[in-house]
Design a protein around this motif. Structure first.
Motif, PDB file in Angstrom:
ATOM      1  N   ALA A  70     -41.195  19.760  21.288  1.00 45.78           N
ATOM      2  CA  ALA A  70     -40.779  19.823  19.881  1.00 45.78           C
ATOM      3  C   ALA A  70     -41.220  18.539  19.176  1.00 45.78           C
ATOM      4  N   GLU A  71     -42.509  18.468  18.872  1.00 40.33           N
ATOM      5  CA  GLU A  71     -43.096  17.234  18.367  1.00 40.33           C
ATOM      6  C   GLU A  71     -42.478  16.789  17.045  1.00 40.33           C
ATOM      7  N   ALA A  72     -42.320  17.698  16.109  1.00 41.46           N
ATOM      8  CA  ALA A  72     -41.755  17.332  14.808  1.00 41.46           C
ATOM      9  C   ALA A  72     -40.328  16.812  14.972  1.00 41.46           C
ATOM     10  N   GLN A  73     -39.557  17.435  15.838  1.00 40.31           N
ATOM     11  CA  GLN A  73     -38.176  17.013  16.042  1.00 40.31           C
ATOM     12  C   GLN A  73     -38.116  15.636  16.698  1.00 40.31           C
ATOM     13  N   ILE A  74     -39.037  15.358  17.613  1.00 39.76           N
ATOM     14  CA  ILE A  74     -39.070  14.035  18.240  1.00 39.76           C
ATOM     15  C   ILE A  74     -39.423  12.977  17.200  1.00 39.76           C
ATOM     16  N   ARG A  75     -40.441  13.243  16.397  1.00 37.49           N
ATOM     17  CA  ARG A  75     -40.818  12.280  15.352  1.00 37.49           C
ATOM     18  C   ARG A  75     -39.652  12.046  14.385  1.00 37.49           C
ATOM     19  N   LEU A  76     -38.994  13.103  13.975  1.00 38.58           N
ATOM     20  CA  LEU A  76     -37.875  12.987  13.047  1.00 38.58           C
ATOM     21  C   LEU A  76     -36.722  12.201  13.680  1.00 38.58           C
ATOM     22  N   THR A  77     -36.431  12.459  14.936  1.00 42.77           N
ATOM     23  CA  THR A  77     -35.351  11.747  15.624  1.00 42.77           C
ATOM     24  C   THR A  77     -35.668  10.265  15.741  1.00 42.77           C
ATOM     25  N   VAL A  78     -36.919   9.925  16.062  1.00 44.19           N
ATOM     26  CA  VAL A  78     -37.307   8.517  16.156  1.00 44.19           C
ATOM     27  C   VAL A  78     -37.163   7.855  14.789  1.00 44.19           C
ATOM     28  N   ARG A  79     -37.589   8.532  13.755  1.00 46.07           N
ATOM     29  CA  ARG A  79     -37.455   7.992  12.399  1.00 46.07           C
ATOM     30  C   ARG A  79     -35.986   7.729  12.051  1.00 46.07           C
ATOM     31  N   HIS A  80     -35.116   8.658  12.416  1.00 46.21           N
ATOM     32  CA  HIS A  80     -33.696   8.476  12.155  1.00 46.21           C
ATOM     33  C   HIS A  80     -33.100   7.381  13.043  1.00 46.21           C
ATOM     34  N   LEU A  81     -33.604   7.250  14.259  1.00 51.49           N
ATOM     35  CA  LEU A  81     -33.134   6.169  15.128  1.00 51.49           C
ATOM     36  C   LEU A  81     -33.414   4.806  14.522  1.00 51.49           C
ATOM     37  N   VAL A  82     -34.602   4.649  13.957  1.00 53.36           N
ATOM     38  CA  VAL A  82     -34.947   3.379  13.305  1.00 53.36           C
ATOM     39  C   VAL A  82     -33.977   3.114  12.162  1.00 53.36           C
ATOM     40  N   GLU A  83     -33.702   4.130  11.366  1.00 50.33           N
ATOM     41  CA  GLU A  83     -32.772   3.982  10.243  1.00 50.33           C
ATOM     42  C   GLU A  83     -31.354   3.678  10.743  1.00 50.33           C
ATOM     43  N   ALA A  84     -30.985   4.231  11.903  1.00 55.68           N
ATOM     44  CA  ALA A  84     -29.641   4.015  12.456  1.00 55.68           C
ATOM     45  C   ALA A  84     -29.510   2.655  13.135  1.00 55.68           C
ATOM     46  N   GLY A  85     -30.604   1.898  13.202  1.00 51.84           N
ATOM     47  CA  GLY A  85     -30.533   0.548  13.741  1.00 51.84           C
ATOM     48  C   GLY A  85     -31.066   0.378  15.151  1.00 51.84           C
ATOM     49  N   ALA A  86     -31.675   1.407  15.713  1.00 55.14           N
ATOM     50  CA  ALA A  86     -32.242   1.283  17.054  1.00 55.14           C
ATOM     51  C   ALA A  86     -33.500   0.417  17.008  1.00 55.14           C
ATOM     52  N   THR A  87     -33.652  -0.412  18.009  1.00 58.06           N
ATOM     53  CA  THR A  87     -34.851  -1.238  18.098  1.00 58.06           C
ATOM     54  C   THR A  87     -35.957  -0.464  18.800  1.00 58.06           C
TER      55      THR A  87
END
Length: 132
Positions: free
Chosen positions: A78-95
């Protein structure tokens, strides 16, 4: 009398109708679909997915790391979902380190090909953030 099977004739007619109503699916690619959805602000993610629902539970960043792990263990298809999750992780403060560690950890459970694919997808998002 026709030698054609009535079911096959009905299926062909349905397929021809569907083709006339849709664009060329052979040329269709979902790459970039994740860009249609905006990145949710950190406070909103925390309210809906984190401590807002359960003050004693997991925060939004941890839940998103678990989501990323689940997407990888399913084969990183699920490539789009992985990209979206990573983008949200960055916004949530993940390094970047935390994201990379979560992906690397899944190599043990999902296999190296899925881990490698997920790391490539995550790097696309992280590099895009660096360029912005």
């Amino acid at each position: 009398m026709s030698d054609q099977n009535p079911f096959e004739a009905m299926m062909k007619m349905s397929q021809d109708w569907a083709k006339s109503m849709n664009f060329d699916m052979e040329a269709f690619t979902p790459k970039g679909f994740e860009n249609l959805w905006p990145t949710m602000p950190k406070d909103a993610m925390e309210m809906f997915f984190g401590k807002g629902i359960n003050p004693d539970g997991l925060d939004a960043k941890t839940r998103l790391l678990l989501t990323l792990a689940g997407l990888i263990v399913l084969g990183a298809q699920a490539e789009a979902q992985i990209r979206l999750t990573v983008r949200h992780l960055v916004e949530a403060g993940a390094t970047k380190q935390e994201i990379a560690e979560a992906i690397a950890q899944m190599g043990m459970f999902a296999g190296v090909p899925a881990m490698t694919k997920a790391m490539e997808l995550a790097n696309e998002v992280l590099q895009k953030d660096d360029d912005a």
